[in-house]
Structure formats: structure tokens, C-alpha cells
Design an enzyme around this catalytic site. Structure first.
Site, PDB file in Angstrom:
ATOM      1  CB  ALA A 130      -0.909  -0.001   1.235  1.00 23.36           C
ATOM      2  CB  ILE A 134       2.932  10.051   5.733  1.00 19.96           C
ATOM      3  CG1 ILE A 134       2.301  11.434   5.918  1.00 19.96           C
ATOM      4  CG2 ILE A 134       4.066   9.850   6.727  1.00 19.96           C
ATOM      5  CD1 ILE A 134       1.807  11.703   7.307  1.00 19.96           C
ATOM      6  CD  GLN A 136       6.325   3.039  -1.249  1.00 18.79           C
ATOM      7  OE1 GLN A 136       5.687   3.853  -1.916  1.00 18.79           O
ATOM      8  NE2 GLN A 136       7.284   2.286  -1.786  1.00 18.79           N
ATOM      9  CB  VAL A 137       3.002  -1.045   3.993  1.00 20.47           C
ATOM     10  CG1 VAL A 137       3.284  -2.334   4.771  1.00 20.47           C
ATOM     11  CG2 VAL A 137       2.475   0.035   4.926  1.00 20.47           C
ATOM     12  CE  LYS A 151       2.526   3.957   8.313  1.00 17.94           C
ATOM     13  NZ  LYS A 151       1.495   4.150   9.366  1.00 17.94           N
ATOM     14  CG  ASP A 286      -8.669   6.752  11.045  1.00 17.71           C
ATOM     15  OD1 ASP A 286      -9.877   6.925  10.790  1.00 17.71           O
ATOM     16  OD2 ASP A 286      -7.776   6.829  10.178  1.00 17.71           O
TER      17      ASP A 286
END
Length: 556
Positions: A130, A134, A136-137, A151, A286
Site C-alpha cells: 500500500a 506519508i 508506504q508498506v 512501513k 481511526d
């Protein structure tokens, strides 16, 4: 303007984006067109007919990039400030960015750990799982055999965000001078809150600590799984954690097809969130479907802990009082709880606040508990408080948003489930804690000790205040209706007291004269007139004048 010149190109981009989506008049109002000589015909375009106002706001934020997308995501939690239509669009904001290259990802890993990637990981998937604004993984495998999700922070993102924050503060300051509503709706405070939030998100070690803290809440709970953080492979720019492969909670058909009981899963989600909020006071802020997964064995997984909320013991108590008052349709109880939650000196229109809460009470009066949305109810209460100047802590607003998000997820899993029904055990536990004699005694003792300390410190504080006043460092201005008349009355009272003291002093002197005259057996003369006679006449006149003044005032 130093900041403006330094970021001239970015200001021009903002002005152009506003113009493209029908907000050119804002660029004109805050002076961007004058500062950069942007042609008005490029800016003052008519509003696009194909999009609503809320949609155009979302499109502007998406076009301006990661900082503004994050700002919109934070603003989507402020249902107390923004209308529902705009909130509905802001929650759609996604980090639509192109992944950065595997070469850059490897370079960051090698720089952070001072070794080749092959020495750090035995496997490293160069295709990211993903990508966001800020970071990506990537998937990988440690030398010890564990599959991990890595990450990695986007290269050069910190200067970009720092620049945009600088611009946001500047634009907010300009807007506040031009439009009163900017200050009324606490936009500067929102920008500062956002600045703190996004800077904390840029430090991945903070997210790792959040994960560990929430993981400890569910020690021994076989229904909840929180990924483990591998600290030896974690820095401020790299976060390495357990790799999990599950089903997102908004895919109810796939969950059912896997043989997982969705009713039980819904109950587990509610139980987990309420435990975090009401028991631990530290919660995932969240919990949208992208951040909550279910494993094939039915365990619930929380990921992405960049945003968390904190509720103090005192705030939990007031929140429980608010919910209990709402359920009991007790307007006065709701008012007291909201005032204790808020940060304020006074409410100018207390009757207006009570009236708004009374209307809310009537809204929920005939609705069965099982049909009440606790998230909507709390956000409605918070919005009523904000309209009357009660500034609520940001974590409370995150709580309201989190509950709404969870209720949305529940609707896709099991439309018949009610958070209030599942919250009953937590409500009873909170009520027992609130009424527990030992807890009340401890609270009273603490308040008594605090009062005693304040009392003991009072002389020192008074001495300090006296010193400050003596140096002329305090200036106070008051505008109190009737103050002038009140001061006139005080002057009259002061004058009469002074006159009475003079009369008393004169009387004492005369008594001394009388005693002296009687002891010498000869009258004391002044201009050949006995002093005692003169004193008697003067005293009589003074008493008559004093009585006349008192009678004339009409007060004895």
C-alpha cells in the site's frame, strides 16, 4: 512578508487550485492575487455546476497534496464545527499518491540501519502492499523467520509538510483578520492541533508505542490481535511489525463466506472499542474498515495506530454522566456534564444552551434505546455545546468520530446490533465505579489535600500579588453596568464614615477639655468664649448634618 516570499511558488499553486474549483474569491479576499500577480481571469472562475460545495472542498484538498489531505481527514472529525454534508465528503479523502521506487525504499532502509538490506532482511518485496502520502508498506521476512510489514516514510516528506504547515498558519492569520467566523469556529486552534498531530505521525516510534500500549489492554484476550513491533528494525522513519493478512470489515459477504459469525464479530468490535474508551481511556481513533481486519480464525485485528485518543479518569466520569443523563432524558444533568467537560469561563446564554439540550432530549424521547445511535447522540450534544462557546477537548471529538465510524462498520456487518445494548455492562461498571464509597472517599481526600495546600500557599501568593501590584505590573479594565452609580454610593459611605470618625475624635477631645476644666475649676477660653460651649455647638451641628444626610438618603 518573509514566509510568503519564501514559498511564493506554493502560494501560487494554492491560488490556482482554489480558482479551478470555484473558490477564487477566497484567493482574492486573502490577497494571494495581489501578492503574486495572478491574473484575475484565472482565479475568479464561476462555480462548477457539476459538483456540490462539499465535493469542491474535497477536490481542492486532494489536489493540494498530503498535508491538505491530512488536514481534511482531521477536519472530518469536527462534526461540532462543520455541517454534515461537508463531513460526509471529507471522510472520503484518500491518499491518492504514486508509490516511490523500490530503490528509494532500499536507500532509506540502509541509511536508517547502516547496513545493506540483505543483512537486515532475508526477503524484501519491492512491490509495496500500500502507498499513502506519508509512507508506504512493503512485505519482508526477518532472519529469525517472521513475516513482517515494513512501513517506510516517503523521502523528503518532512520539508514538504513543514512548508505547508507554515503556509497554513500564515493564511489562517490573514483570514482571521478578515473574517470573524475564522476565530469563532476555532480554525487557528484546529490548524495548531493538526500541526501537532501530523508531526507526531511523522515519528514512527510514536506509532509503535501506541501499538504496544493498546496491545497490553488485550493481554489474554483471544479475540483481539494487535501486531507486534520489532524495535530492532524500527526507527523514526521505519516501522517494522507483524504482517497480517485478513479481510476488511466492510466486506461482509466475504466474511460470511469464510464461516465467521458476523454477529459475534460485531459484538467483539464494539466490546474492544468500548473497553479502550471507557476502561483504559486510550483508544484507536481511526477505526475505519481499512484499519480493522478479521483473520481467518475470527480474530479481530487493529492496524495503523498513527491517530489515538486519550480520555482522562475525570473525563471518563463526565462522559458517563453525560450518557446517563441523555438516556434518562435529564436536561440539567446533560448541561452539568457538558460544562464540566468543556474549557470555558462562562456561558453567555445558559438558557439557550439548556433549550438546545431540551430539544435534543425531545428528539430522543420516544426512540427505544436499541435504535439510538450513540455516536450521533454524542456528536449532537458536542455540536450544541460548541454553538454556545463551550470548547471541548480534541480527544472528546475524536471519540465521537470513532463511535460514528464504528457504528458505520456495524451497519455493514449486522444492521440489528446496537452499541447501547452492548454498552450496558460498561455503563453499569462506570456507574459502580462512580458511586464506589472508597473511590469517593479517595477523591474527597485528594480534593481536601489540594485545598489545604492551596490554603497554605495563599500567604505566599498574596505576597507575590502585592509585590506585583506595588510595581505597577497589573492593569485592569472593567466595564460593569451600574458601576458608576455603585462607586458614587461607595464614595458617600466613605465620606460618612470619615465624618463619623472625625466627630468621634472631636468628641474625645471635648471630653478631655471638660475633664481638664473640671480639675482646674476654671473655664478654658477661646476669644473670651468658653471652649466647652464652642465645642458643644460644633458637635451639635455635626450631628445634625450627619442625621440630615442619613435621612435624605432614605436608608438607616
Amino acid at each position: 512578508m518573509r514566509v510568503t516570499v519564501r514559498h511564493a511558488g506554493r502560494y501560487r499553486e494554492i491560488a490556482m487550485a482554489l480558482g479551478r474549483h470555484g473558490f477564487g474569491y477566497i484567493a482574492e479576499e486573502i490577497g494571494l492575487t495581489r501578492l503574486f500577480s495572478v491574473p484575475l481571469r484565472w482565479i475568479l472562475k464561476s462555480e462548477p455546476e457539476s459538483h456540490t460545495l462539499a465535493e469542491r472542498i474535497r477536490l481542492v484538498l486532494e489536489e493540494l497534496g498530503p498535508t491538505f489531505v491530512k488536514l481534511g481527514q482531521l477536519a472530518s472529525t469536527r462534526s461540532d464545527l462543520l455541517p454534515e454534508s461537508i463531513i460526509g465528503e471529507l471522510v472520503k479523502l484518500q491518499d491518492q499518491v504514486t508509490p516511490f521506487s523500490a530503490k528509494e525504499a532500499r536507500a532509506i532502509l540502509e541509511k536508517e540501519f547502516h547496513m545493506p538490506v540483505e543483512e537486515l532482511l532475508v526477503e524484501f518485496d519491492e512491490i509495496p502492499l500500500a502507498a499513502a502520502s506519508i509512507g508506504q508498506v512493503h512485505q519482508g521476512r526477518l532472519a529469525t523467520g517472521e513475516r513482517v510489514a515494513i512501513k517506510i516514510q516517503r523521502p523528503g516528506i518532512f520539508p514538504i509538510i513543514d512548508r505547508d504547515l507554515d503556509i497554513l498558519r500564515n493564511l489562517t492569520a490573514i483570514a482571521k483578520k478578515r473574517w470573524g467566523w475564522v476565530g469563532h469556529y476555532q480554525i487557528p486552534q484546529m490548524v495548531e492541533e493538526f500541526s501537532r498531530s501530523i508531526k507526531a505521525e511523522l515519528d514512527y516510534t510514536g506509532e509503535g508505542r501506541n501499538m504496544e500500549r493498546i496491545s497490553k489492554q488485550f493481554t489474554g484476550n483471544k479475540k483481539i490481535f494487535i501486531p507486534k513491533v520489532y524495535w530492532e528494525c524500527t526507527t523514526s522513519k521505519v516501522l517494522t511489525m507483524d504482517y497480517v493478512e485478513g479481510i476488511h470489515l466492510n466486506k461482509a459477504p466475504e466474511i460470511k463466506a469464510s464461516g465467521i459469525d458476523v454477529k459475534e464479530l460485531a459484538a467483539t468490535l464494539v466490546d474492544a472499542m468500548l473497553h479502550q474508551i471507557f476502561i483504559s481511556g486510550y483508544f484507536h481513533a481511526d477505526p475505519h474498515p481499512g484499519n480493522v481486519l478479521v483473520l481467518r480464525d475470527g480474530r479481530l485485528v487493529f492496524i495503523d495506530f498513527g491517530m489515538v485518543g486519550r480520555i482522562s479518569s475525570e473525563m471518563k466520569e463526565q462522559l458517563s454522566s453525560l450518557i446517563i443523563a441523555l438516556m434518562r432524558r435529564n436536561t440539567e444533568g446533560m448541561t452539568r456534564a457538558i460544562l464540566r467537560m468543556g474549557l470555558l469561563d462562562e456561558v453567555e446564554d445558559m438558557n439557550g444552551l439548556r433549550l438546545d439540550l431540551e430539544r435534543l432530549r425531545e428528539t430522543y424521547y420516544d426512540i427505544p434505546f436499541s435504535q439510538i445511535s450513540i455516536g450521533t447522540a454524542i456528536n449532537d450534544l458536542f455540536a450544541a455545546a460548541q454553538r454556545h462557546g463551550v470548547v471541548l477537548p480534541a480527544d472528546l471529538l475524536l471519540l465521537g468520530k470513532s463511535l460514528l465510524t464504528v457504528e458505520g462498520v456495524l451497519q455493514s456487518l449486522d444492521p440489528d446490533v446496537s452499541i447501547l445494548d452492548l454498552a450496558e455492562p460498561f455503563g453499569k461498571k462506570l456507574l459502580r465505579e462512580k458511586l464506589d464509597a472508597r473511590r469517593l472517599g479517595k477523591k474527597l481526600l485528594g480534593e481536601a489535600v489540594e485545598f489545604g495546600e492551596s490554603l497554605a500557599d495563599l500567604p505566599r501568593q498574596m505576597q507575590r500579588l502585592s509585590s506585583i501590584i506595588g510595581k505597577g505590573k497589573i492593569k485592569t479594565e472593567m466595564d460593569i453596568p451600574g458601576m458608576e452609580e455603585l462607586m458614587r454610593k461607595f464614595n458617600q459611605i466613605g465620606n460618612r464614615l470619615s465624618f463619623s470618625i472625625v466627630l468621634l475624635s472631636f468628641s474625645i477631645i471635648m471630653v478631655g477639655v471638660i475633664i481638664g476644666s473640671s480639675m482646674t475649676n476654671s473655664p478654658i477660653l477661646l476669644w473670651n468664649i468658653p471652649v466647652i460651649d464652642i465645642g458643644f455647638v460644633i458637635a451639635t451641628l455635626m450631628v445634625v448634618w450627619l442625621l440630615y444626610s442619613i435621612f435624605r438618603s432614605g436608608r438607616f
